[in-house]
Scaffold this active site. Sequence first.
Site, short mmCIF file in Angstrom:
data_model
loop_
_atom_site.label_atom_id
_atom_site.label_comp_id
_atom_site.label_asym_id
_atom_site.label_seq_id
_atom_site.Cartn_x
_atom_site.Cartn_y
_atom_site.Cartn_z
N SER B 34 -17.30 -56.38 55.48
CA SER B 34 -15.84 -56.38 55.36
C SER B 34 -15.17 -55.65 56.52
O SER B 34 -13.95 -55.71 56.69
CB SER B 34 -15.43 -55.69 54.05
OG SER B 34 -15.94 -54.38 54.01
N CYS B 35 -15.96 -54.95 57.33
CA CYS B 35 -15.41 -54.21 58.48
C CYS B 35 -15.01 -55.20 59.59
O CYS B 35 -15.39 -56.36 59.56
CB CYS B 35 -16.45 -53.23 59.03
SG CYS B 35 -16.89 -51.93 57.86
#
Lengths: 211, 162
Positions: B34-35
């Site tokens: 998700s980064c």
Amino acid sequence: MNDTFCPTPTAVRWDLVFEPATRSASDALSKWTRGRVGLTLDEVRETSLDEVAAALPADEEPVTMVIVGVEGQAGGRLILAFDDTGVTELVALLLNRPVESSGHWGELEISALAETGNIFGSAYLNAMSQFVGARLLPSPPHIVRDYAAGAIEQAVVFQAVESDEILFCRTRLSGSAGGIGVTAFFVPTTDLLDVLRTSVSQRMSAGEASQ
Amino acid sequence: MTGLFLKERSEAQVGMGQIAVVTGEQIARSVLGSCIGVAVYDPRRAIGAMAHVVLPQSSGRAASPGKFADTAVSWMVDELTKLGADARKLTAKIAGGANMFNADGPFQIGKQNAEAVRAQLSALGIRLAAEHLGGVHGRKVTFWPKCGTYEIEAVGHAVVKI
């Protein structure tokens, strides 16, 4: 000169909660796989965010993961990560057929992997529930083939929102010959981490008081 | 650790919340869920940086600047200009922001990260040349500052260069 005394902090005995959870999951998986999967607690690590990646496998090859969430307000993720050989052997074992590395997973194979996650998650969280005195329920398993580092990164984000220190627990295959290669990660959310920390502290205090 | 500055090594593994500054033939690599992997570079000077952004906003928290979109981008701009990059020529490419657990709900951190990075780049006047965002798969990314190439591998998909 300041005479303030700073006491040395007592190390949190995380093994008090993670050892029985790992043992319970290991026993359940061992029964399910006829002794081919057993887990031993490898490490419980509280580390800074930028050291999380260093604690993960560095090969960056995709693995098959069975991901189980902790339902309810507490939350967290259990991730079983199998290398390609391990997952192929596991599916063959569970479906009682020869080992084939076609890499194609149909409904039957996915179902077998999901049931593995269900058994693992239920046993792990049952033991943890007994320890904390609250019900922790597993979500339906989610099967994915992807980079383990990416999944664990997403799991630790929920702690990163609140803190710069991250706690995660890693277990690995026990050393029996002929075992199937699997690594399990548990990453609680901040809420569940607080619950676990409180329970461990109470147990440690009770232990000290009885001595 | 705030920034990784390579001297002899030719490759930086950029962990969560870290920023690597790379020049010439050096490269930066990362694995993203998700980064967001934010690459900012000066194409004429062959100098750049990659941040592994974890969360959208620092909200005044004193942590590693690479952890948050708002602090990471401004840190990279400051550092690259100190090293001779032309702030007016800085260009960005971004990737990541996946939803690997395919979860519903209001807390879509990958999407929030992407929006925050875009907003910060825009606020600092940095041109966003390309992006590869979203989906449900993780990404293995590699960035070359010399040519500005940003390579993305995702399981089950062809390798993409942006």
